[in-house]
Design a protein around this motif. Structure first.
Motif, short mmCIF file in Angstrom:
data_model
loop_
_atom_site.label_atom_id
_atom_site.label_comp_id
_atom_site.label_asym_id
_atom_site.label_seq_id
_atom_site.Cartn_x
_atom_site.Cartn_y
_atom_site.Cartn_z
N PRO A 61 0.84 -1.04 -0.04
CA PRO A 61 0.12 0.16 -0.04
C PRO A 61 0.99 1.45 0.08
CG PRO A 61 0.01 -1.10 2.36
CD PRO A 61 0.96 -1.78 1.19
N LEU A 62 0.48 2.14 -0.94
CA LEU A 62 1.24 3.44 -1.09
C LEU A 62 0.19 4.42 -0.81
CD1 LEU A 62 3.34 2.28 -4.01
CD2 LEU A 62 3.95 2.34 -1.66
N THR A 63 0.68 5.74 -0.36
CA THR A 63 -0.32 6.87 -0.27
C THR A 63 0.41 7.89 -1.23
OG1 THR A 63 -0.61 6.25 2.09
CG2 THR A 63 -1.45 8.60 0.96
N MET A 64 -0.44 8.49 -2.15
CA MET A 64 -0.22 9.36 -3.11
C MET A 64 -0.95 10.58 -2.75
SD MET A 64 2.08 7.78 -5.24
CE MET A 64 2.07 8.98 -6.94
N GLU A 65 -0.17 11.68 -3.03
CA GLU A 65 -0.86 13.12 -2.83
C GLU A 65 -0.86 13.96 -4.25
OE1 GLU A 65 -0.85 16.11 0.89
OE2 GLU A 65 0.98 16.20 -0.25
N VAL A 66 -2.11 14.77 -4.65
CA VAL A 66 -1.88 15.48 -5.61
C VAL A 66 -1.27 16.67 -5.39
CG1 VAL A 66 -3.37 16.66 -7.27
CG2 VAL A 66 -4.34 14.41 -6.57
N THR A 67 -0.22 17.15 -6.11
CA THR A 67 0.57 18.41 -5.77
C THR A 67 0.49 19.38 -6.78
OG1 THR A 67 2.52 17.38 -6.78
CG2 THR A 67 2.31 17.13 -4.70
N GLU A 68 -0.16 18.77 -7.98
CA GLU A 68 -0.70 20.02 -9.24
C GLU A 68 -1.71 19.38 -9.77
OE1 GLU A 68 0.77 20.94 -13.46
OE2 GLU A 68 2.08 19.88 -12.33
N TYR A 69 -2.68 20.31 -9.91
CA TYR A 69 -3.96 19.98 -10.45
C TYR A 69 -4.42 21.05 -11.42
CZ TYR A 69 -8.97 18.47 -10.40
OH TYR A 69 -10.10 18.26 -10.80
N ASP A 70 -4.45 20.76 -12.67
CA ASP A 70 -4.93 21.80 -13.80
C ASP A 70 -5.51 21.14 -14.99
OD1 ASP A 70 -4.69 24.27 -15.29
OD2 ASP A 70 -2.87 23.70 -16.23
N PRO A 71 -6.78 20.98 -14.43
CA PRO A 71 -7.57 20.05 -15.44
C PRO A 71 -8.23 21.18 -16.81
CG PRO A 71 -8.90 20.72 -13.42
CD PRO A 71 -7.60 21.29 -13.17
N PRO A 72 -7.94 20.59 -17.78
CA PRO A 72 -7.60 19.12 -18.17
C PRO A 72 -6.45 19.06 -18.96
CG PRO A 72 -8.96 20.24 -20.00
CD PRO A 72 -8.80 21.19 -18.83
#
Length: 149
Positions: free
Chosen positions: A63-74
């Protein structure tokens, strides 16, 4: 070591591709090593969103936890691992073409090893991902183009 990069063209609009790629429970549909994936928080996806992904790494499921650090949809996103011995940094870009009817998808992956991960990253993880990423992108393309998702 160098970033692992793969690209593919998908016959779907960038908005559809982006939404599908960032839908955590769907990760196992197009990522071969993903056993399961779930959001650890509620609300809309954005910077700070966390996802727990269980992956086959070699013969183990981790199990690995990932975090969104950049979010520029789409257009683009970045996720980084925040725990465990193997911490990935995944950056994706979705570029429109054919007047926005199709998408060019590029995914870059790099790794940082901690503890045992310092051994696993070069010996197991990088070779596995070099083989898997082109197949994952083909699964993404097939899923989006042929199932109407």
């Amino acid at each position: 070591m160098a970033i692992i990069r793969e690209s593919i063209d998908v016959d779907r609009r960038p908005e559809e591709v982006y939404q599908y790629v960032l839908d955590a429970p769907r990760m196992p549909e197009w990522q071969l090593s993903a056993v399961s994936a779930e959001r650890l928080d509620e609300g809309p996806v954005g910077i700070g969103t966390q996802v727990r992904v269980s992956r086959h790494i070699g013969r183990r499921v981790m199990p690995l936890t990932m975090e969104v650090t950049e979010y520029d949809p789409p257009h683009s996103w970045t996720m980084r691992g925040i725990d465990g011995p193997i911490r990935a940094r995944v950056h994706g870009e979705v570029e429109p073409y054919d007047e926005g009817r199709r998408s060019h998808v590029t995914i870059d992956i790099d790794f940082e090893g901690h503890g045992l991960g310092k051994v696993l990253v070069p010996l197991v993880v990088r070779p596995q991902v070099r083989k898997e990423l082109p197949r994952n992108e083909q699964l993404l393309k097939d899923r989006l183009e042929h199932t109407g998702e």
